[in-house]
Design an enzyme around this catalytic site. Structure first.
Site, short mmCIF file in Angstrom:
data_model
loop_
_atom_site.label_atom_id
_atom_site.label_comp_id
_atom_site.label_asym_id
_atom_site.label_seq_id
_atom_site.Cartn_x
_atom_site.Cartn_y
_atom_site.Cartn_z
N THR A 1 0.88 -1.05 0.05
CA THR A 1 -0.06 -0.02 -0.01
C THR A 1 0.77 1.14 -0.04
OG1 THR A 1 -1.77 -1.22 1.21
CG2 THR A 1 -1.93 1.32 1.30
N ASN B 1 -5.60 -10.90 -7.34
CA ASN B 1 -5.37 -11.30 -5.97
C ASN B 1 -6.68 -12.38 -5.95
OD1 ASN B 1 -6.66 -8.87 -6.05
ND2 ASN B 1 -7.40 -9.41 -3.94
N GLN C 1 1.10 -10.11 -6.03
CA GLN C 1 0.61 -11.51 -6.37
C GLN C 1 1.64 -12.36 -7.31
OE1 GLN C 1 -1.11 -13.31 -4.09
NE2 GLN C 1 -2.21 -11.76 -3.31
N SER D 1 4.86 -6.72 -1.62
CA SER D 1 4.59 -7.11 -0.38
C SER D 1 5.41 -8.25 0.29
CB SER D 1 3.20 -7.10 -0.02
OG SER D 1 3.01 -7.10 1.39
N GLY D 2 6.10 -8.30 1.34
CA GLY D 2 6.60 -9.60 1.95
C GLY D 2 5.79 -10.41 2.38
N HIS D 3 4.67 -9.96 3.05
CA HIS D 3 3.98 -10.89 3.79
C HIS D 3 3.17 -12.08 2.73
CE1 HIS D 3 -0.42 -9.49 3.66
NE2 HIS D 3 0.26 -8.18 3.43
N THR E 1 13.46 4.92 10.29
CA THR E 1 14.59 3.90 10.44
C THR E 1 14.13 2.54 9.94
OG1 THR E 1 15.15 4.74 12.58
CG2 THR E 1 15.44 2.64 12.30
N CYS F 1 -8.95 -8.26 2.03
CA CYS F 1 -9.40 -6.66 2.44
C CYS F 1 -10.71 -6.32 2.32
CB CYS F 1 -8.21 -5.74 1.50
SG CYS F 1 -6.81 -6.31 1.54
#
Length: 759
Positions: free
Chosen positions: A78, A164, A194, A214-216, A252, A343
């Site tokens: 996002t 998705n 995806q 996106s990593g997850h 950071t 979502c």
């Protein structure tokens, strides 16, 4: 409370999120324990952290084939989408022609994060472009002719690499040619979330300007992602601050997330033992799962073509079953799937399938089964076995027809069943002794469900009857009657000509026999001039249920502003019905807009002042007609549940019922041995997963389809302590509120259901 189950979880909702791979979790933990330095620090600990970060970036570039393009780490896709859209639109705004109308294009099947973000920045930056959805064909492919016609006036075009919900992938090469042939300058973002690990990506060989990831979605933790920015593409920092990421994205860095991503990238690049499988293996897994689904549900349809979708997504629908029903069934079998995009879990249909032009029932019934490239053959085998178990449970519950040995496990149906489609109700009353049944207000959407139930239970229907001519839907009565009762002659509502004459309340009435019971027809015009009520009477002459159509609804009265309506007739019908059934007989209407299942005159008196005045004789027929006309005028332009809620202020307010969590319920049970648990899941869910540890002896299963019969049978126990439980706590809350409305004053439910109970 301990909810035990012998089944381990089979997680098949990878497009929503994935578990963190053990290797990735170990790398993240190592970064937290050892490489905890700030990458911006110049000492050795900071330099080691920075080295890990740059190694992760280098591997990302290798996987994406990003060439000279930038890779910026983000909090997730996002943020990457905002970065891309903001950067493109700020650049575009600098050279707008005030006399020209511009557009922003996005795929009609795009994740909602994209059009919502486009609309947000378009408004905030005061660009005033028109948002246009690019149509797709029935296979989900974007319309290149539309793009060719529209992209010359577009400031930005956003497409998706892999969808998705369906797994459909786009031909990026063909898109590239089409876009650049018609507008070499337009900014192009491709959502690649995806695609990672499932489709080859060589971004530098394309003209894609931005690509968020996106990593997850690929076995890394939540909170880490990255975005590709083509070399030379405009860039405006979305997050300003301390100047990290070379001043491109301040804050950071999430080093543990990067360490996990680094490990995932290493496996993708096959630099070490990889948990990821080849494309051919994933295609084989899909075929095994697809065959298992088709064996379990022979009428199943897939909502996408396997020819242009990644092998890790299967989107399907089962005729006659809502997505909620299949999800609950799979969840009971400890298989995790979803009804579409995680979502938008509250949405009742899929906008993606709508855009592809699929029939409404497929969109409303869609189930997404998705797995990741680290899926194993053992998990596939377990999933296939579990899918069959789930289907068997449906057969044993008479929701599907199954042949063979399992028939002995079927629970005989005796009494009342309430089936719903949306807010409309169909009622089936079965007499097990005579094996006879009557179906009242049959809906065409429930034709298959009713047919299956009758066949499975070997019931002989004696009539299919409507309580009135329905204006809002076609009756399913004609088709069912033609199938089961081709020789029967009846009136236009299905009332058999072969009936007896009986007496009720000293009035002659028509009746048909149903085992030892009789079903009495009572003319109750008002809502329509042909409205009837059907009273189910015991051998002793007591009315068990009154099927009243739309005469009395929960919290309201049926509308009287149709051409065939008459408020004066309704006034008389209400008085007549009450005189025959009294305050406490259960009313079974043909609509339930507010999930309240059933009602009675006593329950209605508390929320329905107009009905109260009619029955108590404090309002004349003329006054009733005036008030009813006023209410109907108020309802004229309303729709759905607003019809009911708009009629009487407070008529739809829900009682606040007592809620237990697992521990407090266990304590209450130890202190109140008379407390009873009511498991309201459907029989197939209960059969698949029903152990309640120490509480199992105090639990009875009463599915929501049988809740009205439970109320009838336990009226005298309305002061007893009942605690309702279900899978997630959502159904038990709705049912508890309905029972409270009907006078069950000590009703409670288990918040969070089995899902949050101790295991």
């Amino acid at each position: 409370m301990h909810h035990t189950s012998p089944l381990s979880q089979i997680y098949l909702d990878a497009n929503a999120t994935t578990p963190v791979l053990p290797q990735a979790a170990k790398a993240a933990l190592g970064a937290m324990e050892d490489l905890f330095g700030n990458p911006s620090s110049s000492h050795i600990t900071g330099l080691k952290a920075k080295s890990l970060m740059e190694q992760t970036r280098l591997r990302a570039k290798q996987i994406l084939g990003s060439g000279q393009g930038n890779i910026i780490f983000t909090s997730g896709a996002t943020e990457g989408i905002q970065t891309a859209i903001l950067s493109a639109l700020i650049k575009a705004k600098a050279s707008l022609d005030p006399n020209k109308q511009y557009s922003l294009l996005y795929g009609a099947t795009e994740h909602k994060a994209v059009p919502n973000s486009l609309a947000h920045w378009n408004q905030l930056l005061e660009i005033g472009a028109e948002l246009k959805a690019i149509p797709v064909d029935d296979k989900g492919a974007l319309d290149l002719d539309f793009i060719a016609a529209e992209v010359p006036n577009a400031l930005m075009i956003c497409t998706m690499a892999v969808n998705n919900e369906t797994g459909v992938y786009q031909d990026l090469k063909a898109l590239d040619t089409c876009i650049r042939d018609h507008n070499p300058e337009v900014f192009w973002m491709v959502d690649c979330v995806q695609a990672l690990g499932k489709r080859p990506l060589a971004l530098a060989q394309t003209s894609i300007d931005y690509a968020p990831f996106s990593g997850h979605k690929l076995y890394a933790p939540k909170g880490i992602g990255f975005v590709y920015i083509r070399d030379g593409a405009p860039f405006t920092p979305f997050i300003a601050g301390g100047g990290q990421e070379g001043g491109l994205r301040s804050g950071t860095e999430n080093l543990p997330g990067m360490a996990a991503l680094n490990q995932v990238f290493a496996m993708l690049l096959a630099e070490q033992d990889s948990a990821f499988h080849s494309l051919s293996t994933l295609v084989d897994y899909r075929e095994q799962l697809a065959q298992a689904l088709k064996r379990a549900f022979p009428t199943l349809v897939f909502n996408h073509s396997f020819d242009n979708s990644v092998p890790t997504t299967l989107n399907f629908a089962v005729p006659g079953f809502s997505s909620k029903e299949i999800m609950d069934l799979f969840d009971a079998a400890n298989i995790r799937v979803s009804s579409g995009s995680a979502c938008s879990s509250k949405v009742t249909r899929s906008f993606v399938l709508d855009a592809m032009g699929l029939p409404a029932w497929q969109s409303e019934s869609a189930i997404r089964l998705s797995f990741g490239p680290a899926m194993t053959q053992t998990e596939v085998d377990q999933a296939c076995e579990r899918i069959q178990s789930a289907a068997n449970a449906l057969g044993n519950s008479c929701l599907t027809l199954s042949s063979g040995e399992a028939s002995a496990d079927k629970q005989p149906l005796n009494g009342l069943v309430q089936l719903k489609s949306g807010s409309s109700c169909s009622w089936i009353y079965a007499d097990q002794e005579s094996k006879q049944a009557v179906v009242i207000d049959p809906l065409p959407e429930l034709d298959q469900r009713i047919d299956t139930l009758l066949q499975c239970q070997q019931l002989e229907p004696i009539a299919f009857i409507d309580t009135h001519g329905h204006a809002d839907h076609v009756s399913g009565r004609v088709a069912l009657a033609a199938r089961y009762l081709p020789e029967q002659t009846s009136d236009h509502l299905g009332w058999p000509e072969d009936h007896q004459i009986t007496e009720i309340g000293a009035r002659p009435a028509q009746a048909i026999s149903l085992g030892q019971y009789s079903l009495v027809k009572l003319a109750t015009p008002g809502h329509t001039n042909d409205s009837i009520s059907l009273l189910l009477c015991s051998p002793q002459g007591e009315v068990s249920y009154a099927f009243c159509g739309d005469l009395v609804l929960m919290g309201s009265l049926g509308r009287t502003n149709f051409d065939s309506s008459c408020a004066k007739q309704m006034y008389n019908s209400l008085k007549l019905l009450h005189s025959l059934i009294g305050d406490d007989t259960l009313l079974c209407p043909s609509h339930d807009y507010n999930n309240e299942f059933t009602t009675s005159f006593a329950a209605e008196f508390r929320v329905n002042p107009l009905l109260n005045e009619v029955i108590n004789g404090t309002i004349s027929m003329a006054q009733f007609e005036l008030q009813k006309a006023r209410l109907d005028t108020h309802l004229k332009d309303e729709a759905g549940s607003e019809i009911i809620c708009g009629a009487y202020t407070g008529g739809c307010s829900k009682a606040k019922v007592k809620e237990y969590d697992s521990q407090s319920l266990q304590l209450q049970v130890s202190q109140s041995p008379q407390l009873k648990l009511l498991d309201i899941r459907e029989p197939h869910e209960y059969a698949l997963q029903h152990e309640l540890g120490t509480l199992s002896e105090q639990t009875i299963n009463v599915p929501m389809t049988r809740l009205v019969q439970f109320v009838q049978e336990h009226k005298q126990e309305s002061d007893a302590e009942w605690v309702l439980v279900c899978r997630s706590g959502s159904r038990s809350l709705v049912a508890a509120q309905a029972l409270h409305r009907l006078g069950f004053n000590k009703i409670a439910h288990l918040k969070g259901g089995y899902a949050l109970s101790d295991s």
